[in-house]
Design a protein around this motif. Structure first.
Motif: not given
Lengths: 286, 337
Positions: B15, B34, B37-39, B8, B11-12, B41-42
């Motif tokens: 992001g 993005r 990447e969110e997926n 993350t 990713g940040h 993380y989810a």
């Protein structure tokens, strides 16, 4: 004409309130009866015409109950199992509920369906496979799971996580995502933003969810009756042992019941706002 | 989780700027990356829950299905992998009313039906009445709302034992009150024989109705006042408002309340188990209790699994039909949306 209407409204109001009083009596009488009985002597409890009012203050029940059975062990077992379950289920459930609340990931519908699906599984269907699984793990991996704290905690955590996710999701939905975005601009990672911003804001909801998880774990009897004998017998199983074929110690049983109930009711009255909100947030939101 | 946080962080770094630049083709591409990447993380966040549900829910269910086609009895319990596959014979035995287990299965199914319909109907009606009265908002209504919820918060085993004591035929307070009031002459055997299912159902109404109350109360609170005002202007009386505003507006909440209570009742084990002291004969022996007693006392695990699978399928089909028909209509996606 107007007078008549007012009369009718007053009458209706009176009727509504008397119905509510009846419902309240219905709702509270068993709890009242439990406390009353816990202070009764053996002969009072076994009378064929019991009095509705307190008859004695026989607190000896509260002293004797500890000797009849290892009640203290039952309490300790239940507390260890239920509290650990609560902590784990809240952590695991919060992470999933947060993802569920914030992100649109492929498979979300399926995940939601699976959560609802777990609520329809008859416990007896998975009880035997679970028993066999526990035995298999013990013989092949060498980790004992039957009659252990960690075995029960693992099972209960999984049972309560789906419900926790559902309830927590409702709370996370109410927290604006802008707060996390701001934290991330300030240099937090996603995970830090979750831990430092979202969790504290959702604390009342998390506490309320925790109470439900605790209650669920505390009340479980089906799996406990098969998977947890002897050493880790929880309170929910142990308390039933006061009822024996020869003689049931109702007074002591009710004393132990009162001791288990009062702290929960007190906690509920303290935390009732988030609890009531949490109960309803998942399904009333439109 | 250490793996997650390192990812993350990177990713940040990517992001951050893109959250401002969302225009143009490059913005669109960044938006796409993005999203994935969110997926990721989810998925990491739901992974622990999924893994546990897989081990404790999914694997045992598949296993249970498998056992339901096997003749798994006392002989094979220690070496269940060698138990013979017997196809559908467990199911045919259970569903055939001519066999002993089949006869008891159908009897228990009827008990389950009485228990479910009685509990849900009773708890819903009582909950609705209570919620409507509480919604009138008088002095003390908040206190009343708190008190109403106490049965639901109390430990179930404890209140069930209290009810058991109250329902005793000779020393129980319920028979005593009924006799004093002159409603009955002879003590009723509440926990033995055909009355047992009534006791179990009534007790379950007592356990469920506070929850129904609070859900329906929240539903009532969310009904806009203008609807009532409009109904008043149209000349609707108390009953008219209830019939044409309250009931239709409560439909979504009612759908959830009824569905969950039906499912909970169908697979309820604790209430009949504790109230009847583990089972007091065939009466009051709902399916969950019957399967438990039959499978674990007679070591007929194959049969038990077949009965459980049947119960599970009924619950699932019921929920799916209901979900499609009622909840999707009201929520447009329900829990998944």
């Amino acid at each position: 004409m107007k007078m008549k209407d007012e009369h009718r409204d007053m009458l209706f109001d009176l009727l509504a309130k008397s119905v509510l009083v009846c419902i309240l009596i219905f709702a509270l009488f068993p709890i009242y009866w439990m406390v009353i009985t816990s202070f009764r002597t053996w002969s009072d409890v076994t009378q064929t015409d019991p009095s509705l009012l307190p008859t004695s203050f026989y607190y000896q029940n509260y002293l004797d109950m500890w000797d009849r059975f290892p009640l203290i062990d039952y309490f300790v077992n239940s507390l260890v199992i239920s509290l650990t379950t609560t902590a784990l289920a809240l952590f695991i459930g919060s992470l999933a509920a947060y993802a569920f609340s914030r992100y649109d990931f492929p498979g979300k519908q399926l995940f939601g369906g699976a959560i609802l699906g777990t609520q329809m599984i008859p416990g007896v269907l998975i009880l035997l496979p679970m028993y066999l699984l526990f035995v298999w793990v013990q013989t092949n991996v060498g980790i004992p799971l039957r009659n252990t704290y960690h075995g029960m905690i693992f099972v209960y955590t999984t049972f309560t996580v789906p419900f926790a996710i559902w309830m927590l999701r409702g709370f996370f939905d109410t927290i604006p995502a802008a707060l996390e975005d701001a934290a991330r601009i300030d240099g937090c990672t996603r995970f830090q933003a979750l831990i430092r911003i979202v969790f504290p804001l959702a604390a009342p909801g998390i506490a309320a969810t925790g109470m439900f998880v605790f209650i669920a774990a505390f009340n479980e009897v089906l799996f406990a009756s098969i998977l947890a004998s002897s050493d880790v017998t929880p309170f929910a199983i142990g308390i039933t042992r006061f009822e024996a074929r020869s003689q049931t110690f109702w007074g002591q049983m009710m004393a132990a019941s009162t001791v288990a109930t009062i702290p929960l009711l007190a906690l509920f009255i303290l935390f009732q706002r988030p609890i009531v909100e949490g109960l309803t947030s998942g399904s009333v939101k439109q | 989780m250490s793996e997650g946080s390192s990812d993350t962080t990177s990713g940040h770094a990517v992001g951050d700027p893109e959250s401002r630049d969302t225009h143009g083709v490059s913005g669109w591409i960044r938006q796409r990356t993005r999203l994935t990447e969110e997926n990721r993380y989810a998925y990491k966040l739901i992974l622990p829950a999924i893994a546990m549900m897989f081990i404790i829910h999914f694997v045992p269910i598949v296993w249970g299905f498998a056992i339901s086609f096997m003749e798994l009895d006392a002989l094979y319990i220690a070496r269940w992998t060698e138990a013979p596959f017997t196809g559908l014979s467990n199911y045919t035995r259970v569903l055939d009313p001519a066999t002993i287990v089949g006869q008891r299965y159908w009897f228990s199914l009827r008990q389950t039906l009485i228990f479910t319909v009685g509990s849900v109907g009773g708890a819903y009606v009582l909950g609705l009445i209570t919620a409507l009265i509480l919604n009138r908002g008088f002095r003390g209504s908040k206190v009343a709302r708190t008190l109403i919820l106490l049965p639901w918060i109390s430990p179930i085993v404890v209140v069930l034992l209290t009810w058991r004591m109250m329902l005793l035929s000779d020393t129980g307070i319920i028979n005593h009150l009924l006799q004093t009031a002159g409603i009955i002459d002879e003590p009723i055997l509440w926990l033995l024989g055909s009355k047992t299912i009534i006791s179990v159902t009534l007790t379950n109404v007592w356990i469920y109705f506070p929850w129904a109350t609070i859900m329906l109360f929240a539903g009532l609170k969310s009904i806009p006042n203008q609807l009532y005002e409009a109904a008043s202007i149209d000349g609707a009386g108390r009953w008219g408002k209830f019939r044409y505003v309250t009931l239709p507006q409560l439909k979504p909440v009612s759908a959830v309340v009824v569905l969950l209570m039906v499912l909970w009742s169908m697979i309820n084990f604790t209430v009949p188990f504790v109230l009847t002291g583990g089972g007091s004969g065939r009466h009051g022996e709902v399916l969950m209790l019957f399967i438990y007693n039959y499978a674990f006392q007679n070591y007929e695990f194959g049969l038990g699994a077949a009965m459980s699978v049947a119960l599970f399928l009924v619950a699932m089909v019921l929920a799916m039909v209901y979900y499609r028909k009622v909840i999707d209509d009201s929520f447009g996606g329900g829990i998944g949306g």
